[in-house]
Design an enzyme around this catalytic site. Structure first.
Site, short mmCIF file in Angstrom:
data_model
loop_
_atom_site.label_atom_id
_atom_site.label_comp_id
_atom_site.label_asym_id
_atom_site.label_seq_id
_atom_site.Cartn_x
_atom_site.Cartn_y
_atom_site.Cartn_z
N CYS A 45 0.14 33.51 -5.89
CA CYS A 45 -0.27 33.21 -4.52
C CYS A 45 0.64 32.04 -4.22
O CYS A 45 1.96 31.91 -4.49
CB CYS A 45 -1.54 32.41 -4.88
SG CYS A 45 -1.80 30.83 -5.59
N ARG A 67 -5.84 30.25 -5.85
CA ARG A 67 -6.32 31.70 -6.42
C ARG A 67 -5.54 32.17 -7.50
O ARG A 67 -6.19 32.79 -8.43
CB ARG A 67 -5.93 32.53 -5.01
CG ARG A 67 -6.72 32.20 -3.87
CD ARG A 67 -6.20 32.89 -2.57
NE ARG A 67 -5.09 32.42 -2.23
CZ ARG A 67 -4.19 33.19 -1.22
NH1 ARG A 67 -4.71 34.00 -0.49
NH2 ARG A 67 -3.06 32.23 -1.13
N ASP A 87 -7.63 32.50 1.36
CA ASP A 87 -7.28 31.23 0.42
C ASP A 87 -8.12 30.25 0.79
O ASP A 87 -8.38 29.69 1.63
CB ASP A 87 -5.76 30.89 1.25
CG ASP A 87 -5.35 29.72 0.36
OD1 ASP A 87 -5.87 29.05 -0.54
OD2 ASP A 87 -4.10 29.46 0.81
#
Length: 164
Positions: free
Chosen positions: A8, A14, A123
């Site tokens: 990410c 994440r 996100d």
């Protein structure tokens, strides 16, 4: 051994969630010796920082420990080392290709492909919705594990590691 790298932007929300969710699933399936799972960032801004506290709390809530994890940046050599490089969103995928000089081995994918869906994992750094991120990441990891278990040839190396 199958080697998977989750990626990410910053490697604090994440991708570490995906790393540790996947490690937990693999452990529960009794397959820990068959996989090497890690995560990385496409940016340098969080290098050395621990997992973001709300992401860490979400993992802890589900009985998963991420102690000791610190952010690291994706490097070109990761492409040759890992069997799969899995981004959380399209922007990650573009940056992954830039850092690695393309995807000549077709190793780069988005996590939601394995859940049978198109799109990005939002996100939670911006949305604050760690529950939604958890659900999407868990679904992607479940689909990925299922795919990996189905797609092995006699050598133990996964054949096609992506989606039909």
């Amino acid at each position: 051994m199958k080697k998977i790298l989750f990626i990410c932007h910053g490697n604090i929300c994440r991708s570490p969630m995906a790393e540790f969710i996947m490690k937990d699933m693999i452990k529960k399936a009794g397959l820990s010796d068959e996989f090497r799972i890690s995560s990385a960032a496409t940016s340098a801004e969080e290098i050395g920082n621990p997992v973001y506290p709300p992401a860490r709390r979400m993992l802890t809530k589900h009985g998963i420990d991420c102690t000791g994890k610190t952010a690291r940046q994706l490097k070109n050599a990761d492409y040759d080392y890992y069997d799969l490089l899995i981004g959380m969103e399209q922007v990650n995928l573009r940056n992954m290709q830039r850092i690695c000089g393309g995807d000549y081995g077709e190793k780069m994918h988005l996590l939601l492909e394995y859940a049978g869906r198109q799109g990005d994992i939002a996100d939670p750094w911006y949305s604050g919705d760690f529950d939604a991120a958890w659900r999407d990441i868990e679904a992607g990891c479940q689909g990925l594990l299922k795919r990996l278990r189905e797609r092995t040839d006699g050598t133990g190396k996964a054949e096609s590691l992506c989606c039909d």
